[in-house]
Design an enzyme around this catalytic site. Structure first.
Site, PDB file in Angstrom:
ATOM      1  N   ASP A 159     -11.141  19.234 -16.243  1.00  0.00           N
ATOM      2  CA  ASP A 159      -9.919  18.420 -16.176  1.00  0.00           C
ATOM      3  C   ASP A 159      -9.120  18.593 -17.464  1.00  0.00           C
ATOM      4  O   ASP A 159      -9.663  18.431 -18.565  1.00  0.00           O
ATOM      5  CB  ASP A 159     -10.272  16.946 -15.984  1.00  0.00           C
ATOM      6  N   ASP A 188     -14.996  21.293 -11.825  1.00  0.00           N
ATOM      7  CA  ASP A 188     -13.900  21.963 -12.523  1.00  0.00           C
ATOM      8  C   ASP A 188     -13.605  21.210 -13.821  1.00  0.00           C
ATOM      9  O   ASP A 188     -14.114  20.117 -14.057  1.00  0.00           O
ATOM     10  CB  ASP A 188     -12.656  22.070 -11.636  1.00  0.00           C
TER      11      ASP A 188
END
Length: 479
Positions: A204, A202
């Site tokens: 950040d 993912d």
């Protein structure tokens, strides 16, 4: 007694607004509890649902095209949520519905709806870095720190990842470009923009409107997938929220910071996206290696860390002209730990105008001591450093949230000593202070080192507080 209000008792306009919203004449209790929400309720009532449906459909087509759901299903879910209050009689739930609907009607278009219109041209700003030349050096540095002994009996918490992460990443890439004044990224994706060989999960992010963004995104996912989406707040991570699905699968998380903090975070511009300066990220990585859990991660997947470190080393070599010749001078700076009081004294006089730094391992103790000093010039950089800093009478005071590794009884391990030095350098970068000579010595102090076993480590500071959450399906907000 739950009587309906007399039409002549209350102002007709306010009563009509609440009645239209609820689809019924409000009870006396409902009226008195909701009358102060009349302005928000009116915004919700006049909100153009058709335009909103169209925006969500466009977001779906662009970022969630592989999700099997029809346009009519999306419309039904949206209209169902915007009429949910008509079947709700619990005042607490009504307040939650009003709050969340208000976020959607006042912010969604500017935050996520805007992603569906034509984007500005991408300004290509990539520099070609020779990361390969740093891979062997990075591997040597990391090998000397690969000293954690994995306890096979230790139960590790599983981090389940949602299948929607790839869709959200696609959305986030566009979001970072459109909102690059309020949202920046760090971590693997930011390094991927420098070195396409970096693997990332993912994305950040740090942003100034985290809660609003996550609520809007949670609803977008809910309307597209039909799944119940939950937002959680973790007490020991400052201003942190995470979105998970109903099966507790991680979708995305975010740290919220103030605009004044955002303004001082060192950053660089790549393809219309601001990323945290890799020099700053490298210092954070060195700091985090003082955390025993991070060393365990290194032991499990050294190549992942090697790719990241090599990328950052090449960046600082290219940007700052760092020469890797092993000349370390006074690095790492001398560190003496007082285990009883949980304070580490770092001798800083060789590099900085303040002669020493008192590093507290308990944040509450530091806060109390700062009050006793009667000093009001402390700097709080929130989750960027997870610490406050104060310089008073030539002494720096700060908090260190990680463990301190010991190589022998009462002796700070060089991994932690470097982590403490990196923590001080983060302050120097954030305040535009001098740091380059110190950075050069710190990085060179990581070269040609033998492995030193860990004797023991201090415990992390225990953070009080409770978990908070927003459950959209159950109309609950707990913070």
């Amino acid at each position: 007694m739950n009587r309906n209000p007399d039409q002549n008792t209350f102002p007709n306009i306010t009563l009509k607004i609440i009645e239209t919203y609820l689809g019924r004449v409000p009870s006396v209790n409902e009226y008195h509890m909701l009358k102060l929400q009349a302005r928000n309720i009116q915004k919700i009532t006049v909100f153009n649902k058709d335009i909103f449906v169209s925006l969500v459909k466009k977001n779906k087509k662009r970022f969630f095209s592989d999700v099997d759901t029809s346009a009519s299903e999306i419309k039904d879910r949206i209209l169902s949520y915007f009429s949910k209050q008509t079947q709700t009689y619990n005042i607490g739930k009504l307040f939650t519905i009003i709050e969340l609907q208000s976020v959607l009607v006042t912010t969604y278009t500017d935050i996520l709806g805007v992603l569906t219109i034509k984007a500005p041209n991408v300004i290509s700003s990539k520099i070609s870095y020779n990361v390969t030349s740093m891979e062997e050096l990075a591997r040597d540095m990391l090998n000397s720190m690969n000293v954690a002994i994995i306890d096979k009996a230790k139960v590790m918490g599983r981090h389940n990842v949602s299948s929607l992460v790839k869709n959200v990443n696609k959305l986030m890439e566009e979001y970072l470009r459109r909102h690059n004044k309020s949202c920046i990224c760090y971590g693997s994706y930011s390094l991927y923009l420098i070195n396409p060989n970096i693997r990332y999960g993912d994305i950040d992010i740090l942003q100034t409107n985290s809660r609003t963004f996550l609520i809007d995104l949670a609803f977008l996912i809910k309307f597209i997938t039909g799944n119940n989406i939950i937002l959680s707040k973790i007490p020991y991570l400052r201003n942190y929220m995470v979105i998970k699905d109903e099966n507790d699968n991680h979708i995305i998380d975010s740290f919220n910071i103030r605009q004044d903090t955002m303004n001082v975070v060192p950053k660089i511009f790549i393809d219309n996206i601001y990323i945290v300066d890799p020099t700053f990220q490298l210092l954070n990585m060195i700091k985090m290696f003082s955390q025993i859990d991070r060393l365990e991660d290194l032991s499990k997947d050294p190549e992942k860390f090697n790719a990241r470190m090599a990328t950052m080393l090449e960046y600082v070599r290219y940007t700052h002209g760092i020469v890797f010749d092993g000349k370390r001078n006074n690095m790492p700076m001398k560190c003496i730990i007082d285990e009883n009081n949980r304070i580490v004294t770092v001798t800083t006089k060789d590099y900085f105008s303040f002669k020493k730094c008192l590093v507290y391992l308990d944040e509450n103790v530091l806060s109390s001591d700062i009050l006793d000093l009667n000093a009001d010039t402390s700097c709080d950089f929130e989750s960027v450093t997870n610490s406050v800093y104060l310089i008073h009478d030539n002494i720096m005071y700060t908090y260190f949230s990680n463990t301190i590794l010991l190589s022998d009884k009462g002796k700070v391990h060089e991994i932690s000593a470097r982590g403490l030095c990196a923590h001080i350098l983060l302050y120097q970068m954030l305040t535009s202070g001098e740091y380059k000579q110190c950075l050069s010595d710190l990085l060179n102090s990581m070269m040609n080192r033998d492995k030193i076993p860990i004797y023991s480590h201090t415990e992390r500071d225990k953070k009080p507080g409770r978990h908070g959450f927003i459950n959209i399906e159950k109309d609950i907000i707990v913070f």
